[in-house]
Design an enzyme around this catalytic site. Structure first.
Site, PDB file in Angstrom:
ATOM      1  N   ARG A  99     -26.698  -1.896  15.846  1.00  0.00           N
ATOM      2  CA  ARG A  99     -27.664  -2.978  15.942  1.00  0.00           C
ATOM      3  C   ARG A  99     -27.776  -3.646  14.581  1.00  0.00           C
ATOM      4  O   ARG A  99     -28.142  -3.003  13.596  1.00  0.00           O
ATOM      5  CB  ARG A  99     -29.017  -2.487  16.435  1.00  0.00           C
ATOM      6  CG  ARG A  99     -29.601  -1.309  15.688  1.00  0.00           C
ATOM      7  CD  ARG A  99     -30.954  -0.902  16.237  1.00  0.00           C
ATOM      8  NE  ARG A  99     -31.923  -1.979  16.176  1.00  0.00           N
ATOM      9  CZ  ARG A  99     -33.146  -1.904  16.723  1.00  0.00           C
ATOM     10  NH1 ARG A  99     -33.505  -0.832  17.388  1.00  0.00           N
ATOM     11  NH2 ARG A  99     -33.983  -2.904  16.616  1.00  0.00           N
ATOM     12  N   ASP A 132     -29.605  -6.402  12.158  1.00  0.00           N
ATOM     13  CA  ASP A 132     -30.941  -6.967  12.057  1.00  0.00           C
ATOM     14  C   ASP A 132     -30.905  -8.491  12.079  1.00  0.00           C
ATOM     15  O   ASP A 132     -29.837  -9.111  11.991  1.00  0.00           O
ATOM     16  CB  ASP A 132     -31.609  -6.490  10.764  1.00  0.00           C
ATOM     17  CG  ASP A 132     -31.938  -5.002  10.794  1.00  0.00           C
ATOM     18  OD1 ASP A 132     -32.123  -4.463  11.902  1.00  0.00           O
ATOM     19  OD2 ASP A 132     -32.006  -4.387   9.718  1.00  0.00           O
ATOM     20  N   TYR A 172     -18.935  -2.739   6.125  1.00  0.00           N
ATOM     21  CA  TYR A 172     -19.759  -3.922   5.873  1.00  0.00           C
ATOM     22  C   TYR A 172     -19.347  -4.572   4.560  1.00  0.00           C
ATOM     23  O   TYR A 172     -18.843  -3.904   3.652  1.00  0.00           O
ATOM     24  CB  TYR A 172     -21.238  -3.533   5.760  1.00  0.00           C
ATOM     25  CG  TYR A 172     -21.934  -3.219   7.052  1.00  0.00           C
ATOM     26  CD1 TYR A 172     -22.649  -4.204   7.733  1.00  0.00           C
ATOM     27  CD2 TYR A 172     -21.917  -1.934   7.589  1.00  0.00           C
ATOM     28  CE1 TYR A 172     -23.318  -3.905   8.913  1.00  0.00           C
ATOM     29  CE2 TYR A 172     -22.574  -1.639   8.770  1.00  0.00           C
ATOM     30  CZ  TYR A 172     -23.283  -2.631   9.427  1.00  0.00           C
ATOM     31  OH  TYR A 172     -23.935  -2.343  10.600  1.00  0.00           O
ATOM     32  N   ARG A 176     -28.396  -2.638   2.984  1.00  0.00           N
ATOM     33  CA  ARG A 176     -29.260  -3.536   2.210  1.00  0.00           C
ATOM     34  C   ARG A 176     -30.085  -2.765   1.176  1.00  0.00           C
ATOM     35  O   ARG A 176     -30.356  -3.266   0.081  1.00  0.00           O
ATOM     36  CB  ARG A 176     -30.161  -4.335   3.150  1.00  0.00           C
ATOM     37  CG  ARG A 176     -29.382  -5.362   3.981  1.00  0.00           C
ATOM     38  CD  ARG A 176     -30.172  -5.859   5.170  1.00  0.00           C
ATOM     39  NE  ARG A 176     -31.373  -6.575   4.744  1.00  0.00           N
ATOM     40  CZ  ARG A 176     -32.340  -6.941   5.580  1.00  0.00           C
ATOM     41  NH1 ARG A 176     -32.263  -6.647   6.879  1.00  0.00           N
ATOM     42  NH2 ARG A 176     -33.390  -7.601   5.131  1.00  0.00           N
TER      43      ARG A 176
END
Length: 250
Positions: free
Chosen positions: A52, A54, A114, A199
Site C-alpha cells: 500500500r 501512501d 524504492y 520516508r
C-alpha cells in the site's frame, strides 16, 4: 469454465490520489482500477495489491492480483488496451499475467525497491515528483550511514505506530545515494518494508547529511527501536516504488 487468477502490472502518478488502497470518501488507485476492470470484464473485480503506497507516493512498477470468471485466458491477456481506456491518464496498465490460483501479489513478492528523489533548486517540472531541499548535504556521510542499514534487521524505529504487522524485521539488500544534475536519488531494496519506513529512513539520513547527527548516532537510533528517536518523515512526493520481484512471474 471456472475462476482464474491473474497478476496485473501497472504504474501510476500518485499526486492526485489518497494512496493505493481503497478508503471511504477518498479517491484511490485501487478504487479506480477495480471500477475500470469491473466495467471491462462485466463482473465484480476486486484486486489485492503488492503493498500500500501512501497519498502522493508514485509507482513505476506495481502488481496486484485478481480473479475473473468464465472468460477465456486469451481474452483476459488482451484486456490491457481496454482497461487503460477506462482509466485516467495518471494510471497505466502494462500487462496481465496468468498465475497459479494460489499466487499472491503481496505475500509472494521476494523483494521490493524504492527510489526517493531530491532536487536543490526550484523547478516547476518537479512539483509533486521530487522533494525541494535547499540544505547542503554531505552525501558521502549519508552513504556511510545508509550502508549501516544492511547490518540490521529490526527497523521498529522507522515504522509508523499502531500497524498490524507481526514483526518489524526486514532484510535490506541495497541502500545508496547517487548524485544527479541538481539533485540526488536514494535507492533502497529489501525483502519487505514497514509502513512509512522509507520516508522515515530518508528523513533520518538527511539529518546525517546536514550534520545534525553522526554515524554513531544513526546506529544508536536504529538500536533504540523507538520511532521518536528517528527523523521526521520526508514528503511523499519524492517517493517511487520502482521494482517488485517474484519467483512466479518473469
Amino acid at each position: 469454465m471456472t475462476k482464474k487468477r491473474y497478476f496485473i502490472q501497472l504504474s501510476y502518478d500518485g499526486s492526485l490520489y489518497h494512496g493505493w488502497q481503497i478508503q471511504p470518501n477518498a479517491i484511490t488507485v485501487q478504487a479506480l482500477l477495480d471500477k475500470a476492470m469491473s466495467v471491462y470484464f462485466r463482473q465484480n473485480i476486486e484486486t489485492l495489491g503488492c503493498g500500500r503506497t501512501d497519498a502522493g507516493v508514485h509507482a513505476t512498477d506495481f502488481y496486484a492480483h485478481f480473479d475473473v470468471e468464465n472468460i477465456e485466458e486469451a481474452k483476459v491477456l488482451k484486456a490491457v488496451t481496454g482497461i487503460n481506456a477506462l482509466l485516467p491518464y495518471q494510471i497505466a496498465v502494462k500487462r496481465v499475467i496468468p498465475v497459479k490460483d494460489d499466487a499472491h501479489a503481496r505475500f509472494d513478492a521476494i523483494s521490493r525497491a524504492y527510489k526517493y528523489y531530491v532536487h536543490f533548486e526550484k523547478d516547476p517540472f518537479k512539483v509533486n515528483r521530487s522533494w525541494l531541499l535547499k540544505d547542503q548535504l554531505n552525501v558521502d556521510l549519508m552513504n556511510k550511514a545508509a550502508k549501516e542499514l544492511l547490518n540490521y534487521t529490526d527497523f521498529s524505529c522507522f515504522s509508523k505506530s499502531n500497524t498490524q504487522t507481526f514483526t518489524n524485521n526486514c532484510k535490506i539488500s541495497n541502500a545508496v545515494f547517487d548524485v544527479l544534475d541538481n539533485g540526488l536519488v536514494f535507492t533502497i531494496q529489501a525483502d519487505r518494508f514497514l509502513r512509512n519506513m522509507v520516508r522515515a529512513i530518508m528523513g533520518t539520513l538527511v539529518r546525517v547529511g546536514k550534520g545534525e547527527i553522526n554515524l554513531e548516532d544513526f546506529k544508536t537510533i536504529i538500536e533504540s527501536k523507538s520511532r521518536s528517536k528517528a527523523g521526521q518523515s520526508v514528503p511523499a512526493c519524492g517517493l517511487y516504488l520502482v521494482e517488485v520481484k517474484y519467483n512466479c512471474i518473469k
